[in-house]
Every structure is written in structure tokens, then in C-alpha cells.
Design an enzyme around this catalytic site. Structure first.
Site, PDB file in Angstrom:
ATOM      1  N   TRP A 294       0.850  -1.190   0.000  1.00  0.00           N
ATOM      2  CA  TRP A 294       0.000   0.000   0.000  1.00  0.00           C
ATOM      3  C   TRP A 294       0.888   1.242   0.000  1.00  0.00           C
ATOM      4  CZ3 TRP A 294      -2.868   2.151   4.836  1.00  0.00           C
ATOM      5  CH2 TRP A 294      -3.810   3.120   4.435  1.00  0.00           C
TER       6      TRP A 294
ATOM      7  N   ASP B 262       1.703  -8.929  -1.464  1.00  0.00           N
ATOM      8  CA  ASP B 262       0.345  -8.475  -1.715  1.00  0.00           C
ATOM      9  C   ASP B 262       0.353  -7.089  -2.341  1.00  0.00           C
ATOM     10  OD1 ASP B 262      -2.742  -8.545  -0.983  1.00  0.00           O
ATOM     11  OD2 ASP B 262      -1.979  -6.590  -0.336  1.00  0.00           O
TER      12      ASP B 262
ATOM     13  N   TYR C 249      -3.349   0.502  -5.863  1.00  0.00           N
ATOM     14  CA  TYR C 249      -2.189   1.108  -5.227  1.00  0.00           C
ATOM     15  C   TYR C 249      -1.323   1.846  -6.245  1.00  0.00           C
ATOM     16  CZ  TYR C 249      -3.330  -2.190  -1.434  1.00  0.00           C
ATOM     17  OH  TYR C 249      -3.959  -2.900  -0.455  1.00  0.00           O
TER      18      TYR C 249
ATOM     19  N   HIS D 179     -11.394  -6.336  -4.121  1.00  0.00           N
ATOM     20  CA  HIS D 179     -10.852  -5.422  -3.108  1.00  0.00           C
ATOM     21  C   HIS D 179     -11.880  -5.072  -2.030  1.00  0.00           C
ATOM     22  CE1 HIS D 179      -7.333  -2.375  -2.767  1.00  0.00           C
ATOM     23  NE2 HIS D 179      -7.756  -2.745  -1.590  1.00  0.00           N
TER      24      HIS D 179
ATOM     25  N   LEU E 101       0.314  -3.797  11.549  1.00  0.00           N
ATOM     26  CA  LEU E 101       1.116  -2.869  12.352  1.00  0.00           C
ATOM     27  C   LEU E 101       0.311  -1.642  12.752  1.00  0.00           C
ATOM     28  CD1 LEU E 101       4.471  -2.969  10.307  1.00  0.00           C
ATOM     29  CD2 LEU E 101       3.591  -4.599  12.002  1.00  0.00           C
TER      30      LEU E 101
END
Length: 286
Positions: free
Chosen positions: A23, A51, A56, A115, A198
């Protein structure tokens, strides 16, 4: 080199548990070299899942991934990409997937995800995905950001039960899926892939980082916040996680942290201040 048990998907394929998210990759030319380096460092360290998505960087992230893997044995990389909801129909998905494959420099995807759920009827998306499988452009397909009602709707259409993976947000401060979605997925053989493990992009990150219990657990185990977060996401051997970093040194740090074992007491302290919900809550999405 880090070695983790893979997750067995419903078709018998083994999917790596640790991956790299992309991303924000490919959005600025000045960062492209370090982004490529970060992916290559992960591959060198034994990470085998990458991924990405056509969204993106408007395909820029897929181009970065393609550069990073161009000299790598394709059979050793598990490639995942995602299609926009408005492209997830028979008339458009072949073009979207073909463009994704061209940017990645590969002939097939190991996993292709919707998505998020859009306006295209699910039966049309399933038919489109199955057509891609038949054409050899993808090995299997799944979804992202689907809650229980979405999964039930998907499984109610012909072929919907072939969904292999649901990729959703999951981390210490975002445990809503544990109440109903996670049990539903386990019962129906749908693997969980945790994005933002995270807490990147999440509103709770500031609270998590500064919480006294989190700080003390990190200090006691000589790990940093991101290492702790990844340990949490991967404490369940049936969960795959795709942390994102464009810094090769951070890749090393994340992997190093997975060799740490937290005590039952530390897990209990974290559980007390960031418990799983005791009721259904809305699915967290970013």
C-alpha cells in the site's frame, strides 16, 4: 532465514503466513528504488508472499513488485493482487487482470481478490473469477473487507464457496473479527489474511504506541512496537499477515522480532487492556 508453517487453503495449496504489503508503493518516483530494495530484502529473508492491488499507485505498486521479482524464481513467490469492485465483472475483469499481470511481469497470480464489495452482483464476480481460473490467469480467488453478511451472500451464489481467502484489517487494537467473522471463516474453510497488522492507517495507533502496558511489554522483551504488533497478528498459526514497509532495515527488524516469545503473563496483560469484543461490531476498514 525465517521459516514459518504455511497455511493450507481449501484447494490444498500451501500459502505462506508472512507476506509484504505494498500500500502506497509506486506513488512517487523518488521512493521506487528503496521500495524495490525492501521487497528484495524480504525475499532474501525468506518472505514468499507479496500483496498488491491495481488501486495502489494506480498500478504503480504492481510495477514496483514486478521490478523486485524479475530475477526471482516465480515458483517461489506467492503473488496476490486485488481488483477494483467496478472491474469485477465478466466484461472488465479480463482486462484488469491482464494489465496487472503485465505490470507484475508474470503469467499468473496465485491469488486474486475482490478489493471490497461494490455494485456488481456477486454471482457475476464469481463467474468472472472462475473464468480467470479457467484461462490460467489466476490460480484461485478470494475477497477483501467482507464481513459475515457479505460472506454469507457470497456463499449463497453458485461457486461462491470456492472463495479461498478474506483479507481484512486485524491487529491488537482492531479485534472485531474475532467475535463472529473469524469463527464463520474457520467453519467454512476461508483463510484469514490480516492487512495493516502494524496498525498503519488506523486511528488507534497513537493510543497503542503510548499505552503503558504496550510500552512495558516491549521494554521487557526488548522489542519495538511494530515487532509486538506483528507477533500479535501471527500468534494464531492459521493467520497470514502482510505488514508494509518500504525500508529494508525495518524488514530485518520485523523478522527478527518473530523469534521472540512472549510470556503468558505478557499476553494476558495485553488481553486485559485490548480485549476481543463480546458482541458484533462493525468491520474496521481503511
Amino acid at each position: 532465514m525465517l521459516q514459518l508453517e504455511d497455511i493450507r487453503l481449501k484447494d490444498g495449496t500451501m500459502m505462506p503466513r508472512l507476506g509484504m504489503g505494498t500500500w502506497f508503493f509506486g506513488e512517487q518516483f523518488r521512493y521506487q528504488a528503496r521500495e524495490v530494495e525492501a521487497i528484495r530484502r524480504g525475499l532474501d529473508q525468506g518472505i514468499r508472499l507479496i500483496d498488491t492491488a491495481e488501486m495502489y499507485g494506480d498500478g504503480g505498486a504492481e510495477t514496483i513488485v514486478g521490478k523486485a521479482i524479475q530475477d526471482v524464481d516465480r515458483s517461489g513467490v506467492f503473488l496476490v493482487s486485488k481488483v477494483y469492485p467496478h472491474n469485477a465483472c465478466p466484461g472488465k475483469i479480463v482486462t484488469s487482470c491482464s494489465e496487472t499481470l503485465a505490470r507484475l511481469g508474470t503469467k499468473y497470480l496465485d491469488l486474486y481478490l475482490l478489493h471490497w464489495r461494490g455494485g456488481i452482483p456477486l454471482q457475476d464476480t464469481v463467474a468472472a473469477m472462475e473464468d480467470l481460473v479457467a484461462r490460467g490467469k489466476i490460480k484461485r480467488w478470494g475477497v477483501s473487507n467482507f464481513d459475515v453478511a457479505d460472506m454469507e451472500a457470497l456463499f449463497s451464489v453458485p461457486g461462491g464457496e470456492k472463495c479461498a481467502v478474506n483479507q481484512v484489517m486485524y491487529h491488537l487494537g482492531s479485534r472485531g473479527i474475532e467475535f463472529s467473522l473469524r469463527p464463520w471463516m474457520k467453519a467454512h474453510g476461508v483463510a484469514l489474511m490480516a492487512y495493516s497488522p502494524l496498525a498503519q492507517g488506523g486511528a488507534l495507533k497513537k493510543e497503542l504506541v503510548s499505552h503503558p502496558v504496550v510500552v512495558s511489554v516491549c521494554a521487557r522483551n526488548r522489542i519495538n512496537f511494530h515487532q509486538l504488533m506483528l507477533l500479535f497478528a501471527m500468534r494464531d498459526p492459521d493467520v497470514a499477515a502482510i505488514p508494509r514497509t518500504s525500508n529494508a532495515k525495518h524488514v530485518d527488524e520485523l523478522i527478527k522480532g518473530l523469534y521472540v516469545t512472549l510470556s503468558e503473563g505478557d499476553w494476558a496483560r495485553l488481553e486485559e487492556v485490548f480485549p476481543a469484543p463480546d458482541r458484533k461490531v462493525p468491520l474496521d476498514v481503511i
